[in-house]
Scaffold this motif. Structure first.
Motif, PDB file in Angstrom:
ATOM      1  N   TYR A  41     -30.876  24.481 -17.364  1.00 32.64           N
ATOM      2  CA  TYR A  41     -30.391  24.270 -15.954  1.00 32.64           C
ATOM      3  C   TYR A  41     -30.995  25.381 -15.051  1.00 32.64           C
ATOM      4  O   TYR A  41     -30.940  26.326 -15.428  1.00 32.64           O
ATOM      5  CB  TYR A  41     -28.789  24.436 -15.973  1.00 32.64           C
ATOM      6  CG  TYR A  41     -28.179  23.291 -16.641  1.00 32.64           C
ATOM      7  CD1 TYR A  41     -28.023  22.112 -15.884  1.00 32.64           C
ATOM      8  CD2 TYR A  41     -28.167  23.317 -17.757  1.00 32.64           C
ATOM      9  CE1 TYR A  41     -27.235  21.123 -16.724  1.00 32.64           C
ATOM     10  CE2 TYR A  41     -27.453  22.274 -18.684  1.00 32.64           C
ATOM     11  CZ  TYR A  41     -27.198  21.132 -17.892  1.00 32.64           C
ATOM     12  OH  TYR A  41     -26.501  20.156 -18.524  1.00 32.64           O
ATOM     13  N   VAL A  42     -31.621  24.671 -13.679  1.00 31.54           N
ATOM     14  CA  VAL A  42     -32.000  25.701 -12.914  1.00 31.54           C
ATOM     15  C   VAL A  42     -31.289  25.584 -11.578  1.00 31.54           C
ATOM     16  O   VAL A  42     -31.047  24.379 -11.009  1.00 31.54           O
ATOM     17  CB  VAL A  42     -33.588  25.388 -12.740  1.00 31.54           C
ATOM     18  CG1 VAL A  42     -34.214  26.232 -11.632  1.00 31.54           C
ATOM     19  CG2 VAL A  42     -34.382  25.502 -13.931  1.00 31.54           C
ATOM     20  N   THR A  43     -30.821  26.703 -11.062  1.00 37.42           N
ATOM     21  CA  THR A  43     -30.302  26.512  -9.744  1.00 37.42           C
ATOM     22  C   THR A  43     -31.106  27.359  -8.827  1.00 37.42           C
ATOM     23  O   THR A  43     -31.505  28.325  -8.737  1.00 37.42           O
ATOM     24  CB  THR A  43     -28.730  27.451  -9.642  1.00 37.42           C
ATOM     25  OG1 THR A  43     -28.230  26.827 -10.775  1.00 37.42           O
ATOM     26  CG2 THR A  43     -28.253  27.335  -8.410  1.00 37.42           C
ATOM     27  N   GLU A  44     -31.348  26.643  -7.653  1.00 42.84           N
ATOM     28  CA  GLU A  44     -32.354  27.265  -6.486  1.00 42.84           C
ATOM     29  C   GLU A  44     -31.816  26.593  -5.059  1.00 42.84           C
ATOM     30  O   GLU A  44     -31.065  25.614  -5.135  1.00 42.84           O
ATOM     31  CB  GLU A  44     -33.788  26.691  -6.857  1.00 42.84           C
ATOM     32  CG  GLU A  44     -33.961  25.051  -6.981  1.00 42.84           C
ATOM     33  CD  GLU A  44     -35.126  24.752  -7.828  1.00 42.84           C
ATOM     34  OE1 GLU A  44     -35.923  25.533  -8.526  1.00 42.84           O
ATOM     35  OE2 GLU A  44     -35.199  23.506  -7.870  1.00 42.84           O
ATOM     36  N   VAL A  45     -32.462  27.305  -4.240  1.00 39.18           N
ATOM     37  CA  VAL A  45     -32.172  26.778  -2.841  1.00 39.18           C
ATOM     38  C   VAL A  45     -33.555  25.991  -2.265  1.00 39.18           C
ATOM     39  O   VAL A  45     -34.536  26.676  -2.415  1.00 39.18           O
ATOM     40  CB  VAL A  45     -31.971  28.041  -1.975  1.00 39.18           C
ATOM     41  CG1 VAL A  45     -31.805  27.886  -0.512  1.00 39.18           C
ATOM     42  CG2 VAL A  45     -30.613  28.881  -2.565  1.00 39.18           C
ATOM     43  N   ILE A  46     -33.101  24.991  -1.921  1.00 37.73           N
ATOM     44  CA  ILE A  46     -34.092  24.093  -1.201  1.00 37.73           C
ATOM     45  C   ILE A  46     -34.166  24.384   0.531  1.00 37.73           C
ATOM     46  O   ILE A  46     -33.192  24.030   1.022  1.00 37.73           O
ATOM     47  CB  ILE A  46     -33.893  22.518  -1.656  1.00 37.73           C
ATOM     48  CG1 ILE A  46     -33.942  22.285  -2.887  1.00 37.73           C
ATOM     49  CG2 ILE A  46     -35.198  21.783  -0.695  1.00 37.73           C
ATOM     50  CD1 ILE A  46     -34.996  22.804  -3.914  1.00 37.73           C
ATOM     51  N   ALA A  47     -35.089  25.207   0.799  1.00 40.17           N
ATOM     52  CA  ALA A  47     -34.996  25.771   2.384  1.00 40.17           C
ATOM     53  C   ALA A  47     -35.601  24.548   3.177  1.00 40.17           C
ATOM     54  O   ALA A  47     -36.540  23.861   2.900  1.00 40.17           O
ATOM     55  CB  ALA A  47     -35.940  27.049   2.275  1.00 40.17           C
ATOM     56  N   ASP A  48     -34.755  24.471   4.084  1.00 46.68           N
ATOM     57  CA  ASP A  48     -35.570  23.546   5.370  1.00 46.68           C
ATOM     58  C   ASP A  48     -35.753  24.173   6.590  1.00 46.68           C
ATOM     59  O   ASP A  48     -36.167  23.777   7.658  1.00 46.68           O
ATOM     60  CB  ASP A  48     -34.505  22.397   5.568  1.00 46.68           C
ATOM     61  CG  ASP A  48     -33.006  22.791   5.779  1.00 46.68           C
ATOM     62  OD1 ASP A  48     -33.027  23.729   6.522  1.00 46.68           O
ATOM     63  OD2 ASP A  48     -32.110  21.833   5.587  1.00 46.68           O
ATOM     64  N   ASN A  49     -35.227  25.494   6.538  1.00 39.46           N
ATOM     65  CA  ASN A  49     -35.654  26.410   7.579  1.00 39.46           C
ATOM     66  C   ASN A  49     -35.873  27.972   7.093  1.00 39.46           C
ATOM     67  O   ASN A  49     -34.908  28.436   6.453  1.00 39.46           O
ATOM     68  CB  ASN A  49     -34.585  26.460   8.705  1.00 39.46           C
ATOM     69  CG  ASN A  49     -35.031  27.048  10.031  1.00 39.46           C
ATOM     70  OD1 ASN A  49     -35.981  27.514  10.300  1.00 39.46           O
ATOM     71  ND2 ASN A  49     -34.058  26.945  10.823  1.00 39.46           N
ATOM     72  N   VAL A  50     -36.945  28.599   7.641  1.00 34.24           N
ATOM     73  CA  VAL A  50     -37.266  30.022   7.329  1.00 34.24           C
ATOM     74  C   VAL A  50     -37.705  30.721   8.445  1.00 34.24           C
ATOM     75  O   VAL A  50     -38.237  30.329   9.123  1.00 34.24           O
ATOM     76  CB  VAL A  50     -38.288  30.210   6.025  1.00 34.24           C
ATOM     77  CG1 VAL A  50     -38.697  31.405   5.702  1.00 34.24           C
ATOM     78  CG2 VAL A  50     -37.885  29.399   4.993  1.00 34.24           C
ATOM     79  N   ARG A  51     -36.901  31.947   8.482  1.00 32.63           N
ATOM     80  CA  ARG A  51     -37.281  32.797   9.787  1.00 32.63           C
ATOM     81  C   ARG A  51     -37.762  33.995   9.496  1.00 32.63           C
ATOM     82  O   ARG A  51     -37.051  34.707   8.492  1.00 32.63           O
ATOM     83  CB  ARG A  51     -35.964  32.971  10.749  1.00 32.63           C
ATOM     84  CG  ARG A  51     -35.415  31.366  11.370  1.00 32.63           C
ATOM     85  CD  ARG A  51     -34.222  31.771  12.071  1.00 32.63           C
ATOM     86  NE  ARG A  51     -33.807  30.388  12.653  1.00 32.63           N
ATOM     87  CZ  ARG A  51     -33.059  30.354  13.674  1.00 32.63           C
ATOM     88  NH1 ARG A  51     -32.441  31.320  14.281  1.00 32.63           N
ATOM     89  NH2 ARG A  51     -32.610  29.004  13.926  1.00 32.63           N
ATOM     90  N   PHE A  52     -38.738  34.269   9.974  1.00 28.63           N
ATOM     91  CA  PHE A  52     -39.407  35.771   9.611  1.00 28.63           C
ATOM     92  C   PHE A  52     -38.702  36.829  10.523  1.00 28.63           C
ATOM     93  O   PHE A  52     -38.995  36.883  11.715  1.00 28.63           O
ATOM     94  CB  PHE A  52     -40.970  35.516   9.649  1.00 28.63           C
ATOM     95  CG  PHE A  52     -41.556  34.543   9.069  1.00 28.63           C
ATOM     96  CD1 PHE A  52     -42.328  33.917   9.983  1.00 28.63           C
ATOM     97  CD2 PHE A  52     -41.117  34.270   8.142  1.00 28.63           C
ATOM     98  CE1 PHE A  52     -43.078  32.585   9.308  1.00 28.63           C
ATOM     99  CE2 PHE A  52     -41.678  32.855   7.250  1.00 28.63           C
ATOM    100  CZ  PHE A  52     -42.716  32.244   7.794  1.00 28.63           C
ATOM    101  N   LEU A  53     -38.078  37.726  10.007  1.00 24.93           N
ATOM    102  CA  LEU A  53     -37.229  38.794  10.842  1.00 24.93           C
ATOM    103  C   LEU A  53     -37.971  40.140  11.042  1.00 24.93           C
ATOM    104  O   LEU A  53     -37.230  40.787  11.424  1.00 24.93           O
ATOM    105  CB  LEU A  53     -36.019  38.909   9.888  1.00 24.93           C
ATOM    106  CG  LEU A  53     -35.208  37.734   9.542  1.00 24.93           C
ATOM    107  CD1 LEU A  53     -33.928  37.927   8.960  1.00 24.93           C
ATOM    108  CD2 LEU A  53     -34.755  37.013  11.052  1.00 24.93           C
ATOM    109  N   GLU A  54     -39.056  40.219  10.505  1.00 20.32           N
ATOM    110  CA  GLU A  54     -39.817  41.541  11.015  1.00 20.32           C
ATOM    111  C   GLU A  54     -41.314  41.077  10.912  1.00 20.32           C
ATOM    112  O   GLU A  54     -41.650  40.350  10.051  1.00 20.32           O
ATOM    113  CB  GLU A  54     -39.565  42.722  10.191  1.00 20.32           C
ATOM    114  CG  GLU A  54     -40.045  42.421   8.459  1.00 20.32           C
ATOM    115  CD  GLU A  54     -39.470  43.664   7.662  1.00 20.32           C
ATOM    116  OE1 GLU A  54     -38.804  44.555   8.086  1.00 20.32           O
ATOM    117  OE2 GLU A  54     -39.852  43.471   6.488  1.00 20.32           O
ATOM    118  N   SER A  55     -42.153  41.717  11.670  1.00 16.92           N
ATOM    119  CA  SER A  55     -43.553  41.478  11.801  1.00 16.92           C
ATOM    120  C   SER A  55     -44.315  42.210  10.710  1.00 16.92           C
ATOM    121  O   SER A  55     -43.677  43.353  10.265  1.00 16.92           O
ATOM    122  CB  SER A  55     -43.810  41.895  13.278  1.00 16.92           C
ATOM    123  OG  SER A  55     -44.067  43.421  13.343  1.00 16.92           O
TER     124      SER A  55
END
Length: 170
Positions: A91-105
């Protein structure tokens, strides 16, 4: 029913970009998210959460995210399973992301200064599948808007906020 998750953490390694046989881009990375408490030895513990992105969001993450970068991930939890070579169910639990924000440059990370402007990304911040189609985080979309107001809205050192009951929506 609701399956929604928001995480903020640091990448434990550079994202891995791959393509399916049909040519769809998929990126995998692990996000280290600190817990709110310390362990028995007095050190902060973290959870290491696998994240998967698809299509344009996957390519954007592969291009802009690197090990150690701070990122916010919004998506859903998915549990999948398969049978391994030994015939055991895995069994594999993972997050399927639909939005990613880059919080530092990347400039802040290289210079070691992450205190000023760390909440405003220098590179674009993309959400895949939510209709913004690759808009950079510089416009009036759901991502961070770039303005010159540097006043901290959360300053106040824990003092009570004076709000009348008429101002509350509930």
């Amino acid at each position: 029913m609701l399956n929604r998750i928001i995480l903020i953490g640091r990448l434990t390694r550079d994202p891995e970009l791959r393509y399916t046989p049909a040519g769809v881009a998929v990126t995998q990375f692990t996000l280290a998210v600190d817990r709110n408490f310390t362990g028995q030895n007095g050190e902060r513990e973290a959870d290491f959460i696998p994240v998967v992105t698809w299509r344009q969001l996957a390519e954007t993450c592969a291009n802009y995210l690197r090990k150690g970068r701070l990122a916010a991930v919004e998506g859903r939890i998915q549990v999948r399973n398969y049978e391994n070579n030994e015939g055991k169910r895995v069994y594999v639990t993972e997050v399927i992301a639909d939005n990613v924000r880059f919080l530092e440059s990347s400039q802040n990370r290289e210079g070691g200064n992450t205190s000023s402007g760390a909440g405003m990304p220098e590179e674009p911040s993309y959400g895949g599948g939510s209709g913004n189609g690759g808009n950079s985080g510089r416009g009036n979309n759901n991502n961070f808007s770039r303005n010159n107001n540097t006043q901290d809205p959360f300053s106040g050192d824990g003092k009570p906020i004076d709000i009348s009951d008429d101002d509350l929506p509930f």
